[in-house]
Design an enzyme around this catalytic site. Structure first.
Site, mmCIF file in Angstrom:
data_model
loop_
_atom_site.group_PDB
_atom_site.id
_atom_site.type_symbol
_atom_site.label_atom_id
_atom_site.label_comp_id
_atom_site.label_asym_id
_atom_site.label_seq_id
_atom_site.Cartn_x
_atom_site.Cartn_y
_atom_site.Cartn_z
ATOM 1 N N THR A 135 4.298 -22.490 -11.213
ATOM 2 C CA THR A 135 2.545 -21.788 -11.867
ATOM 3 C C THR A 135 3.186 -21.094 -13.021
ATOM 4 O O THR A 135 4.441 -20.802 -13.379
ATOM 5 C CB THR A 135 2.050 -20.776 -10.668
ATOM 6 N N LYS A 164 -1.238 -2.051 -8.093
ATOM 7 C CA LYS A 164 -2.674 -0.840 -7.002
ATOM 8 C C LYS A 164 -1.807 0.286 -6.964
ATOM 9 O O LYS A 164 -2.690 0.738 -8.927
ATOM 10 C CB LYS A 164 -1.990 -0.887 -5.810
ATOM 11 N N HIS A 214 0.395 -1.152 -0.311
ATOM 12 C CA HIS A 214 0.036 -0.014 0.075
ATOM 13 C C HIS A 214 0.801 1.210 -0.562
ATOM 14 O O HIS A 214 -0.118 2.301 0.118
ATOM 15 C CB HIS A 214 -1.110 -0.415 0.861
#
Length: 327
Positions: free
Chosen positions: A208, A179, A148
């Site tokens: 992955t 973000k 953040h």
């Protein structure tokens, strides 16, 4: 940038990073992320959640006697990573340096302090300098989640640790492309030997399909732009301050510790919180998330406002007026 990458590479990466899934864009992006945090190396994951979880698991394999010291308000991804690692842990009271120091004194093994810079639900900031000083005093590894803060703080967008000049004191930085940078994916940055060790054992990285090179190309362009335009960060902080000041003038209760661009308005009831959010959207064209349990404790439900550099003064004024009416 994304259109160009799509034309050059197609939409998918083609596999895992070790088997055909590494493109020029992945490598260039990791170099850029390392530069952003003034670290030797960086490692891309499919999300910041995955980056947190599997880096902590990997550290427990690399350092057999590791003990995680976790802030009590850490994100779910950090909690899961510590849990899945199977390593010993000690949870210390949020932002309480006395409790952290006591935990460090009690540890036998290699301590790893796991904390965040900006806490996403309360909008508060950790005492990063004090944490780093304690880590130095007791020989602890430092792992910080800057999800953040990346892009939003620091002269070049390197987050709170850049703003405070602590890049050299934090060992591993976790961040997101989802973000401030407007894409998706996550990463860690740190010492090149550390990153290479994590790369070699982190199952969440190895097994992955890698992020689309199209996403990597967009993130690369976005990071470069955000690094070069500090005026965006200055405007962002200015608008966040205006919102907080206006709410305070009208005696609208915010979280007592909120000092960042995250502005939580305290409601204290889940049903009312959702109703207020719906009313603001339906009647006033204002979108704000209702935050309820299990994200926050029962009785601390809130509306979480997140102003941007492009929310104008009149928008902020309208927002506060609408909030007054619905309250």
């Amino acid at each position: 940038a994304m259109h160009t990458a799509l034309d050059q590479t197609g939409s998918g990466s083609g596999g895992t990073r070790n088997i055909g899934g590494t493109s020029h864009y992945h490598v260039a992006l990791e170099h850029q992320l390392a530069q952003l945090h003034q670290k030797k190396s960086a490692l891309m994951y499919t999300s910041a959640y995955v980056a947190n979880e599997w880096t902590l698991v990997a550290l427990s394999k690399i350092i057999p006697d590791i003990v995680f010291l976790s802030d009590s308000k850490n994100h779910a991804s950090l909690i899961q990573g510590i849990r899945h690692s199977g390593a010993p842990k000690r949870i210390w009271t949020h932002n309480d340096m006395d409790d952290l120091e006591q935990a460090l004194k009690d540890v036998s093994g290699t301590p790893c302090i796991v904390f965040e810079s900006v806490y996403s639900m309360d909008g508060d900031v950790s005492p990063m300098l004090e944490v780093c000083n304690l880590a130095e005093k007791y020989g602890a590894i430092t792992f910080i989640d800057e999800v953040h803060a990346v892009g939003l703080y620091g002269q070049r967008g390197g987050g709170k640790i850049e703003e405070l000049g602590l890049q050299d004191k934090v060992d591993i930085v976790n961040g997101t492309l989802g973000k401030a940078f407007g894409l998706q994916g996550g990463y860690i940055a740190g010492d090149d030997i550390v990153i290479d060790a994590v790369r070699s054992v982190a199952s969440g990285f190895i097994f992955t399909t890698s992020t689309s090179p199209v996403i990597c190309a967009g993130a690369l362009a976005s990071i470069k732009y955000v690094m070069d335009h500090n005026e965006l960060r200055e405007q962002h902080q200015a608008q966040a301050n205006k919102l907080r000041n206006s709410l305070a003038q009208h005696n609208i209760e915010m979280h007592k510790d909120a000092t960042t661009h995250i502005v939580p308005v305290m409601i204290g009831d889940a049903v009312r919180c959702k109703e207020l959010s719906d009313t603001l959207l339906d009647q006033h064209n204002i979108y704000v998330q209702p935050i309820n349990y299990p994200t926050v404790e029962v009785g601390t439900e809130r509306l979480r406002f997140a102003p941007t550099p492009f929310h104008t003064d009149s928008m902020i004024s309208d927002c506060v007026e609408a909030l007054r009416k619905v309250l």
